[in-house]
Write a protein that holds these residues in place. Structure first.
Motif, PDB file in Angstrom:
ATOM      1  N   LEU A   1     -14.150 -49.096  40.766  1.00  0.00           N
ATOM      2  CA  LEU A   1     -15.479 -48.557  40.512  1.00  0.00           C
ATOM      3  C   LEU A   1     -15.477 -47.043  40.687  1.00  0.00           C
ATOM      4  O   LEU A   1     -15.971 -46.316  39.823  1.00  0.00           O
ATOM      5  CB  LEU A   1     -16.485 -49.216  41.461  1.00  0.00           C
ATOM      6  CG  LEU A   1     -17.954 -48.847  41.272  1.00  0.00           C
ATOM      7  CD1 LEU A   1     -18.441 -49.239  39.883  1.00  0.00           C
ATOM      8  CD2 LEU A   1     -18.803 -49.542  42.348  1.00  0.00           C
ATOM      9  N   TRP A   2     -14.931 -46.576  41.789  1.00  0.00           N
ATOM     10  CA  TRP A   2     -14.841 -45.135  42.068  1.00  0.00           C
ATOM     11  C   TRP A   2     -13.552 -44.832  42.809  1.00  0.00           C
ATOM     12  O   TRP A   2     -13.101 -45.615  43.646  1.00  0.00           O
ATOM     13  CB  TRP A   2     -16.002 -44.679  42.966  1.00  0.00           C
ATOM     14  CG  TRP A   2     -17.369 -44.824  42.376  1.00  0.00           C
ATOM     15  CD1 TRP A   2     -18.279 -45.813  42.639  1.00  0.00           C
ATOM     16  CD2 TRP A   2     -17.976 -43.963  41.408  1.00  0.00           C
ATOM     17  NE1 TRP A   2     -19.409 -45.619  41.900  1.00  0.00           N
ATOM     18  CE2 TRP A   2     -19.268 -44.492  41.140  1.00  0.00           C
ATOM     19  CE3 TRP A   2     -17.560 -42.799  40.748  1.00  0.00           C
ATOM     20  CZ2 TRP A   2     -20.137 -43.898  40.239  1.00  0.00           C
ATOM     21  CZ3 TRP A   2     -18.444 -42.213  39.852  1.00  0.00           C
ATOM     22  CH2 TRP A   2     -19.714 -42.753  39.610  1.00  0.00           C
ATOM     23  N   THR A   3     -12.961 -43.685  42.515  1.00  0.00           N
ATOM     24  CA  THR A   3     -11.864 -43.159  43.324  1.00  0.00           C
ATOM     25  C   THR A   3     -12.427 -42.123  44.295  1.00  0.00           C
ATOM     26  O   THR A   3     -13.532 -41.594  44.088  1.00  0.00           O
ATOM     27  CB  THR A   3     -10.791 -42.501  42.458  1.00  0.00           C
ATOM     28  OG1 THR A   3     -11.352 -41.335  41.825  1.00  0.00           O
ATOM     29  CG2 THR A   3     -10.267 -43.465  41.396  1.00  0.00           C
ATOM     30  N   ALA A   4     -11.671 -41.808  45.319  1.00  0.00           N
ATOM     31  CA  ALA A   4     -12.107 -40.798  46.286  1.00  0.00           C
ATOM     32  C   ALA A   4     -12.350 -39.459  45.592  1.00  0.00           C
ATOM     33  O   ALA A   4     -13.326 -38.757  45.906  1.00  0.00           O
ATOM     34  CB  ALA A   4     -11.064 -40.649  47.394  1.00  0.00           C
ATOM     35  N   ALA A   5     -11.491 -39.116  44.651  1.00  0.00           N
ATOM     36  CA  ALA A   5     -11.645 -37.842  43.946  1.00  0.00           C
ATOM     37  C   ALA A   5     -12.932 -37.821  43.129  1.00  0.00           C
ATOM     38  O   ALA A   5     -13.647 -36.811  43.084  1.00  0.00           O
ATOM     39  CB  ALA A   5     -10.439 -37.596  43.038  1.00  0.00           C
ATOM     40  N   GLU A   6     -13.275 -38.950  42.479  1.00  0.00           N
ATOM     41  CA  GLU A   6     -14.515 -39.017  41.701  1.00  0.00           C
ATOM     42  C   GLU A   6     -15.740 -38.930  42.605  1.00  0.00           C
ATOM     43  O   GLU A   6     -16.732 -38.268  42.270  1.00  0.00           O
ATOM     44  CB  GLU A   6     -14.549 -40.322  40.903  1.00  0.00           C
ATOM     45  CG  GLU A   6     -13.564 -40.352  39.736  1.00  0.00           C
ATOM     46  CD  GLU A   6     -13.481 -41.725  39.092  1.00  0.00           C
ATOM     47  OE1 GLU A   6     -13.171 -41.786  37.884  1.00  0.00           O
ATOM     48  OE2 GLU A   6     -13.708 -42.735  39.801  1.00  0.00           O
TER      49      GLU A   6
END
Length: 459
Positions: free
Chosen positions: A5-10
């Motif tokens: 769903l989401w990466t840390a960078a996003e």
């Protein structure tokens, strides 16, 4: 769809925060009790609680990362304000979504319409639609629902609520719907408004967030129809009306109640489509809801025939019309669970459903309706007519606000008036009989869901 769903960078890019390292999440929550493996936990700070206190609990439940405003040894994105970060992640989710977004509001019927619309859009290809869960429809629930939306979603359906003027204007600008629905206008939260016209104006704020070329969907049979149309005109490229009255753009032209499987409906959808289907949910209010749903499916380019099938398959929603059976003595009774919320219009609608329910005896367990302001006594007392018209023989009223109705009904039905849900639960065994149909409805704060639990689980 991608599982990530989401990466840390996003997350860091969307929120303006700093990531402690690489991680990926497949879910989002701000309640530590809802955290599961792979989730992102938002440590929100409010007036009465601080989510940072529950970080250890969230990670013990499998959280993959957190958004925090205080440093933590757990994987995280550090921001200055976690509530603002949640809104920013919601905006990022909306920005990357290439599908159709639909917003739903109204004085009643929001959640049922949202759930029905999701079912209609998801049925042709399960997994292509996303919706807000529960009643996450406020300043934190809406951003959470957006942040949870998978990146490849084709249809997003979001419920939006309000207690005060200006709240929907803020929410709809985050959601940016292509299609915006107002289900109905009725007295609700009147404690915070001078008139029902004020409520209509506040609900009409949903149109302010419409995307260019967007569609506004308005209840044709409402006395506030023209007011809502006026609110939509500056923002909508197209305005569609729905209802039962002749002249509605999407209209139920034939309605046959009591048919096998539910209500048989023939609907005219614009000039091009006629659709016949069975609606599983009872009541004229659900017929109107179904017309709003079909209007939105058509505007979204969905499959109307599949929508008709989905409307026949809808199950009841806990607290909003689910029909349950419970043991009582040597037999059973039917429960119509409307325990989540109540206002004068929804009380009348569900009493009409009770009236059409076959039973040896009809019983109403009704909790006070809150946030009705100076007209509260009148709104409560005026429920006597709908109760008697429904053929209700026994009534259990819950809460101090029900005193005017208790006075209006005295000597006309078997009546018990108690102060709270615990007292109501204590009276059930002596009040109910096998073969009863029991409507349970009241404002959520009254806690009548506990009465439902007491009956269905023997608590």
């Amino acid at each position: 769809m991608s599982d990530t769903l989401w990466t840390a960078a996003e997350i860091a890019a969307a929120t303006g925060g700093t990531a402690s390292g690489d991680f990926a999440v497949d879910a989002v929550a701000f309640d530590s009790r809802e955290v599961g493996p792979g989730a992102l936990f938002f440590a929100l700070t409010g007036e009465t609680t601080d989510g940072h206190r529950f970080l250890d609990q969230a990670f013990a439940s499998g959280a993959a990362g957190a958004v925090v405003s205080v440093p933590t040894p757990h994987p995280h994105v550090l921001t200055g304000d976690t509530t603002a970060a949640l809104e920013n992640l919601a905006r990022a989710s909306r920005a990357r979504m290439d599908g159709v977004v639909i917003g739903v509001t109204g004085s009643a019927g929001k959640t049922g319409t949202k759930e029905a619309l999701f079912a209609c859009l998801d049925r042709p290809e399960p997994g292509q639609a996303h919706r807000s869960v529960k009643s996450y429809n406020n300043h934190t629930g809406v951003p959470l629902s957006l942040a949870r939306m998978p990146r490849d979603t084709r249809f997003g359906v979001f419920e939006m609520g309000m207690n005060h003027a200006g709240e929907l204007a803020a929410l709809t600008r985050i959601v940016r719907p292509h299609i915006a629905i107002v289900t109905t206008i009725a007295p609700a939260h009147t404690e915070f408004f001078d008139s029902v016209e004020g409520i209509a104006d506040a609900k009409g704020e949903i149109f302010q967030g419409l995307e260019p070329g967007g569609t506004a969907i308005v209840p044709f049979d409402s006395p506030y129809r023209d007011r809502l149309i006026a609110a939509a005109q500056p923002h909508a490229a197209r305005i569609v009306t729905f209802g039962l009255g002749k002249g509605a753009d999407v209209r139920a032209v034939e309605v046959l109640h009591g048919q096998p499987g539910g209500t048989f409906i023939t609907a005219k959808i614009g000039d091009a489509h006629t659709l016949s289907f069975t609606l599983s949910q009872p009541g004229d209010h659900w017929v109107a809801n179904a017309m709003a749903v079909l209007a939105a499916v058509a505007a979204a380019g969905g499959d109307l025939e599949q929508a008709g099938l989905a409307l026949g398959e809808l199950g009841g929603i806990a607290g909003r019309g689910a029909q349950l059976t419970a043991r009582i003595g040597a037999g059973e009774l039917l429960i119509i669970d409307e325990s989540y919320n109540a206002n004068p219009a929804s009380m009348r609608a569900t009493l009409a459903v009770l009236a059409g329910t076959r039973a040896q005896r009809r019983v109403a367990i009704l909790g006070e309706m809150r946030e009705l302001g100076v007209e509260s006594e009148r709104y409560h007392a005026e429920l006597d007519g709908p109760i008697l018209d429904a053929g209700v023989e026994a009534v259990l009223l819950v809460g101090e606000g029900m005193a005017p109705l208790a006075r209006a009904l005295e000597g006309r039905v078997d009546l018990v008036h108690v102060p709270d849900a615990a007292s109501a639960s204590a009276r059930l065994a002596t009040m109910l009989r096998p073969g009863d149909a029991v409507l349970i409805k009241g404002s959520n704060g009254v806690g009548l869901s506990r009465v439902v639990t007491a009956l269905t689980q023997g608590a």
